[in-house]
Design a protein around this motif. Sequence first.
Motif, short mmCIF file in Angstrom:
data_model
loop_
_atom_site.label_atom_id
_atom_site.label_comp_id
_atom_site.label_asym_id
_atom_site.label_seq_id
_atom_site.Cartn_x
_atom_site.Cartn_y
_atom_site.Cartn_z
N LYS A 38 0.84 -1.20 0.00
CA LYS A 38 0.00 0.00 0.00
C LYS A 38 0.87 1.25 0.00
O LYS A 38 0.58 2.23 -0.71
CB LYS A 38 -0.93 0.00 1.22
CG LYS A 38 -1.87 1.19 1.26
CD LYS A 38 -2.78 1.12 2.47
CE LYS A 38 -3.72 2.32 2.52
NZ LYS A 38 -4.62 2.25 3.71
N ILE A 39 1.94 1.24 0.79
CA ILE A 39 2.86 2.38 0.85
C ILE A 39 3.50 2.63 -0.52
O ILE A 39 3.57 3.76 -1.00
CB ILE A 39 3.95 2.14 1.92
CG1 ILE A 39 3.33 2.16 3.32
CG2 ILE A 39 5.04 3.20 1.81
CD1 ILE A 39 4.29 1.73 4.41
N PHE A 43 2.93 5.79 -3.03
CA PHE A 43 4.10 6.56 -3.46
C PHE A 43 4.13 6.70 -4.98
O PHE A 43 4.40 7.78 -5.51
CB PHE A 43 5.37 5.89 -2.96
CG PHE A 43 6.64 6.59 -3.33
CD1 PHE A 43 6.78 7.96 -3.17
CD2 PHE A 43 7.72 5.88 -3.85
CE1 PHE A 43 7.96 8.62 -3.51
CE2 PHE A 43 8.90 6.52 -4.19
CZ PHE A 43 9.02 7.89 -4.02
N ALA A 44 3.83 5.62 -5.68
CA ALA A 44 3.83 5.64 -7.15
C ALA A 44 2.82 6.66 -7.68
O ALA A 44 3.07 7.36 -8.67
CB ALA A 44 3.53 4.25 -7.69
N VAL A 45 1.67 6.75 -7.02
CA VAL A 45 0.64 7.72 -7.43
C VAL A 45 1.06 9.13 -7.06
O VAL A 45 0.92 10.08 -7.85
CB VAL A 45 -0.72 7.36 -6.79
CG1 VAL A 45 -1.74 8.46 -7.09
CG2 VAL A 45 -1.21 6.02 -7.29
N ILE A 50 4.45 15.46 -7.37
CA ILE A 50 5.58 16.04 -6.63
C ILE A 50 6.33 17.00 -7.57
O ILE A 50 6.81 16.58 -8.63
CB ILE A 50 6.52 14.95 -6.10
CG1 ILE A 50 5.79 14.10 -5.04
CG2 ILE A 50 7.78 15.56 -5.49
CD1 ILE A 50 6.59 12.94 -4.52
N PRO A 51 6.47 18.29 -7.19
CA PRO A 51 6.95 19.29 -8.14
C PRO A 51 8.46 19.46 -8.26
O PRO A 51 8.95 19.93 -9.28
CB PRO A 51 6.32 20.58 -7.62
CG PRO A 51 6.23 20.36 -6.14
CD PRO A 51 5.97 18.89 -5.95
N THR A 52 9.23 19.11 -7.21
CA THR A 52 10.67 19.39 -7.24
C THR A 52 11.46 18.23 -6.63
O THR A 52 10.91 17.38 -5.93
CB THR A 52 11.00 20.66 -6.44
OG1 THR A 52 10.69 20.44 -5.04
CG2 THR A 52 10.22 21.86 -6.96
N LYS A 53 12.77 18.24 -6.88
CA LYS A 53 13.65 17.23 -6.29
C LYS A 53 13.65 17.33 -4.76
O LYS A 53 13.69 16.31 -4.08
CB LYS A 53 15.08 17.43 -6.81
CG LYS A 53 15.27 17.13 -8.28
CD LYS A 53 16.64 17.54 -8.77
CE LYS A 53 17.75 16.87 -8.01
NZ LYS A 53 19.08 17.22 -8.57
N ALA A 184 14.06 2.77 -7.18
CA ALA A 184 13.81 2.73 -8.62
C ALA A 184 12.70 3.71 -9.00
O ALA A 184 12.81 4.42 -10.02
CB ALA A 184 13.44 1.31 -9.04
N LEU A 185 11.65 3.78 -8.20
CA LEU A 185 10.55 4.71 -8.46
C LEU A 185 11.04 6.16 -8.33
O LEU A 185 10.73 7.01 -9.17
CB LEU A 185 9.40 4.46 -7.49
CG LEU A 185 8.62 3.15 -7.68
CD1 LEU A 185 7.65 2.95 -6.51
CD2 LEU A 185 7.85 3.17 -8.99
N ALA A 186 11.80 6.43 -7.27
CA ALA A 186 12.31 7.79 -7.06
C ALA A 186 13.28 8.19 -8.17
O ALA A 186 13.27 9.33 -8.63
CB ALA A 186 13.00 7.88 -5.70
#
Length: 256
Positions: A38-39, A43-45, A50-53, A184-186
């Motif tokens: 779920k976490i 996070f993937a959604v 998310i606008p910036t690094k 990997a997602l990040a």
Amino acid sequence: MTKSAGENSDSVLAWQDLSLDDQRDYVSNLDRDRSILKIINTFAVDLISIPTKEELAWHLVREVVAKMGFVDCVVYFVDPEKGLLRQQAAIGPQKNPVSKEIVNALEIPIGKGITGHVAATKEPLIIDDLEKDDRYVPDIEKARSEICVPLMIGNQTVGVIDCEDPRVGFFNDYHLEILSTIAALASAKLKLFEQTETVEVVKQLYESESKFRDFAKAASDWFWETNTQHRIIWESVRSQIETPVAFDKIKGMARW
């Protein structure tokens, strides 16, 4: 695929053969897996908006790693010009007491310490007992175990996720698998940021070049030449067309 009655019966018998403690462990692991999934799904959604690094780093430590039950985590980003890792976001009672403040924000050269080693080798690492590892660079509070995973864009290290715990041997392969998935997602989001920045730079260069060309064109349109006494001896054709005064009238006149 639907299980047959015989397969269901075997599953029931296998479950009954487990001790009460094993049954509890099995259910606990299922609950843990569901919670972690779920976490990760959330996070993937969330990554989409998310606008910036910088926001990505703080979201990663607070909304992902912290919810996994880790007590200490730092996200580092690579400074390629200086060749070092810089702490970008953190959780921990001493490391991040309020808001987005990072106490004793470290900068670690690539190759130094455990985080620097992971950044240099591009390989994740689990350290069971930090007191037995000479590479360990202690922060505000000394830890006993550590897990570190690189953030990669292609073959380039762009950051590191580093988690510590006061208990010896806390981290395991399960944690490594989960953190590697999160990394990997990040990393995919960081790649999008990089591509967007590249497009923006190209756009700005194009606009600057276009403005320069317009300026150069305008300057050439109204160009004239003077002699050593600052008297006009030549005027561009465009200037002669646009100027209401005939060139013969101003030829030989001083500009000031």
